[in-house]
Design an enzyme around this catalytic site. Structure first.
Site, mmCIF file in Angstrom:
data_model
loop_
_atom_site.group_PDB
_atom_site.id
_atom_site.type_symbol
_atom_site.label_atom_id
_atom_site.label_comp_id
_atom_site.label_asym_id
_atom_site.label_seq_id
_atom_site.Cartn_x
_atom_site.Cartn_y
_atom_site.Cartn_z
ATOM 1 N N ASP A 181 0.900 -1.154 0.000
ATOM 2 C CA ASP A 181 0.000 0.000 0.000
ATOM 3 C C ASP A 181 0.935 1.199 0.000
ATOM 4 O O ASP A 181 1.585 1.470 1.013
ATOM 5 C CB ASP A 181 -0.877 -0.006 1.259
ATOM 6 N N HIS A 182 1.039 1.880 -1.120
ATOM 7 C CA HIS A 182 2.126 2.859 -1.223
ATOM 8 C C HIS A 182 1.967 4.029 -0.249
ATOM 9 O O HIS A 182 2.923 4.733 0.037
ATOM 10 C CB HIS A 182 2.343 3.321 -2.676
ATOM 11 N N HIS A 244 -5.686 2.867 1.138
ATOM 12 C CA HIS A 244 -4.871 3.994 1.600
ATOM 13 C C HIS A 244 -5.482 4.718 2.804
ATOM 14 O O HIS A 244 -4.818 4.992 3.785
ATOM 15 C CB HIS A 244 -4.659 5.009 0.478
#
Ligand code: BG6
Length: 495
Positions: A181-182, A244
């Site tokens: 999950d950036h 996110h």
């Protein structure tokens, strides 16, 4: 930490993510001398091609890597660490030839059998790829390690996420799986932990006794661009909120972990996600959730088309590009504190921030002088202008006790020459080091879906569900203002 020699195999290598994010991140790590000298990349996909064409597109001519004369030598050197394997017509095939290629690269480049497989294909292929890797013994860890990095979206709903977890865990251990999950790779997101647990001016106040409500805004000025086809099946709730934003929520909500070890942090995050009150009553879902879709309008100085006019989008589409959700957290710390979280495309600006609104003092001796509107706020700017601000009231010099708002502002850029790594750089490096702290665990992903699933189902089948239109370049549909009730509204940064 010293990175061991290793091979990174990217499935879906001819796609957008490889070109935009993965290869540029790896190039930066190479340039910063973070990678071991034998670090090797093997791109795998169904497109015809060879090492030379892949190197040219992904490194030598990749516009997401600065194409300067000065870095030509380095780009050339890096490109020689990059290889390509054409898988043929299907991902569901015998991985014998791929295994031979991996073994040959291992022998030539000396990566000591350490391989990370990056799944950057459509999620429907993750199970198939794992199955075929397993069939050829490529996931077995003997004296070396084998890891999987899995891109989002992890599943389409709760059931498919569970199924995907079951499938992957059938072929390898949970400890080998890194769900990316950036947002967790962003410094400011990680800083939430430090803000909360390293500062005695925040830690004691971080609960229902002092916090009135929490607001999280994630706004983008871009539309869906060329990703209309993907977005149609996704929408804002799946694309941003389930992953996110709930990751950010879990860091705001969680209890202090015993220590900074990956499992300690992840245990607390899972507990936090499990304490979100799941909304199932249609009346509650009606009043606590808002969905919208952008219409044509002027955004960021350009005339933007409406979502329904975008490439790959159904002209009758009701997919949401705006989602705002109000919810509560059922635990001791947060009982009664409303959370307001929204995410949207085609907003006036690109910004992500968390705002902690503190309660006003119980006994107001300056009542009537404007103090009520100067409630204390802690604003955590995730992006851009990464930093934090505290808003508080000060006395206006002169007679009487007039109160005005003052700011204490911190910008990461004030730290001077500190290089902030791009999220993909940080996360790739962590996976190479075997550090899963910033990756999501199976139960974490399922806990997030458990909260989101009833909203998705209600939005899909509910009788009274409306998708409100909002003009591009505006702060979303008017009705969303009613969600955030009482004497306060949304904080629209920059207004
Ligand atoms: C991606 C979403 O995960 O995150 C995109 O699929 C979105 O739709 C992007 O634009 C936002 O990332 P960032 O880092 O630019 O906020």
């Amino acid at each position: 930490n010293k990175i061991p020699n290793q091979l990174l195999v990217i499935f879906g290598a001819s796609g957008d993510l490889t070109e935009r994010k993965l290869i540029p991140a790896l190039f930066n790590l190479f340039q910063g001398k973070h990678l071991s000298p034998r670090f090797t990349v093997l791109g795998v996909s169904r497109s015809t091609g060879d090492d030379a064409s892949f190197r040219e597109r992904m490194v030598l001519k990749n516009k997401f890597i600065p194409q300067t004369i000065g870095n030509f030598g380095l780009r050339k050197e890096f490109s020689e660490r990059v290889f390509y394997h054409d898988l043929g017509d299907s991902y569901d095939t015998d991985y014998g030839p791929l295994k031979d290629r991996i073994l040959a690269l291992d022998a030539d480049q000396g990566v000591a059998g350490n391989v990370i497989f990056y799944f950057s294909t459509p999620p429907s292929l993750y199970g198939t790829i794992a199955k075929n890797l397993h069939a050829r013994g490529l996931l077995e860890e003997l004296d070396s390690y084998r890891r999987l990095i899995v891109e989002k979206p992890f599943g389409y709903d709760l059931e498919s996420a569970r199924e995907l977890n079951r499938e992957l865990q059938q072929y390898c251990e949970e400890s080998q799986i890194y769900r990316i999950d950036h947002y967790l790779g962003k410094e400011t997101v990680q800083n939430l932990l430090v803000t909360r647990f390293a500062n005695s001016i925040f830690e004691p106040l971080w609960n229902r006794n002092y916090i009135r409500h929490v607001e999280i805004t994630n706004a983008e000025s871009e539309g869906v661009g060329k990703r209309g086809g993907y977005y149609e099946r996704s929408g804002a709730l799946r694309d941003m909120f389930q992953n996110h934003l709930l990751q950010i929520v879990s860091l705001v909500v969680m209890e202090p972990p015993i220590g900074p070890q990956p499992e300690e942090i992840r245990n607390e995050k899972v507990k936090a996600l499990k304490s979100l009150r799941v909304m199932t009553d249609p009346k509650v879902l009606f009043s606590h959730t808002i969905r919208g879709q952008y219409l044509a309008g002027s955004c960021n100085g350009e005339q933007a088309v409406g979502y329904r006019e975008e490439e790959g989008v159904d002209p009758q589409s009701t997919t949401e590009t705006y989602a705002a959700i109000k919810f509560y957290v059922d635990n001791w710390r947060w009982s009664g504190v409303p959370f307001y979280v929204r995410t949207a495309k085609r907003m006036p600006t690109k910004v992500t921030e968390v705002v902690i609104h503190f309660k006003t003092p119980h006994h107001q001796i300056f009542r009537g002088s404007g103090m009520e509107q100067y409630d204390n706020k802690l604003i955590i700017r995730i992006q851009p202008n990464e930093g934090m601000a505290i808003k508080f009231g000060v006395k206006v010099p002169g007679q009487g006790f007039e109160v005005a708002r003052a700011n204490l502002d911190f910008y990461y850029s004030d730290l001077g020459q500190v290089t902030v790594m791009e999220p993909y750089e940080r996360l790739l490096l962590d996976a190479m080091n075997g550090d899963a702290t910033l990756y999501a665990r199976a139960d974490e992903v399922e806990a997030a879906w458990k909260f989101v699933d009833p909203i998705l189902k209600y939005w899909q089948h509910g009788e009274d569900v409306v998708t409100y239109g909002y003009s591009s370049g505006m702060w979303g549909p008017k009705n969303a203002d009613e969600l955030i009730e009482g004497d306060f509204g949304w904080r629209n940064p920059g207004e």
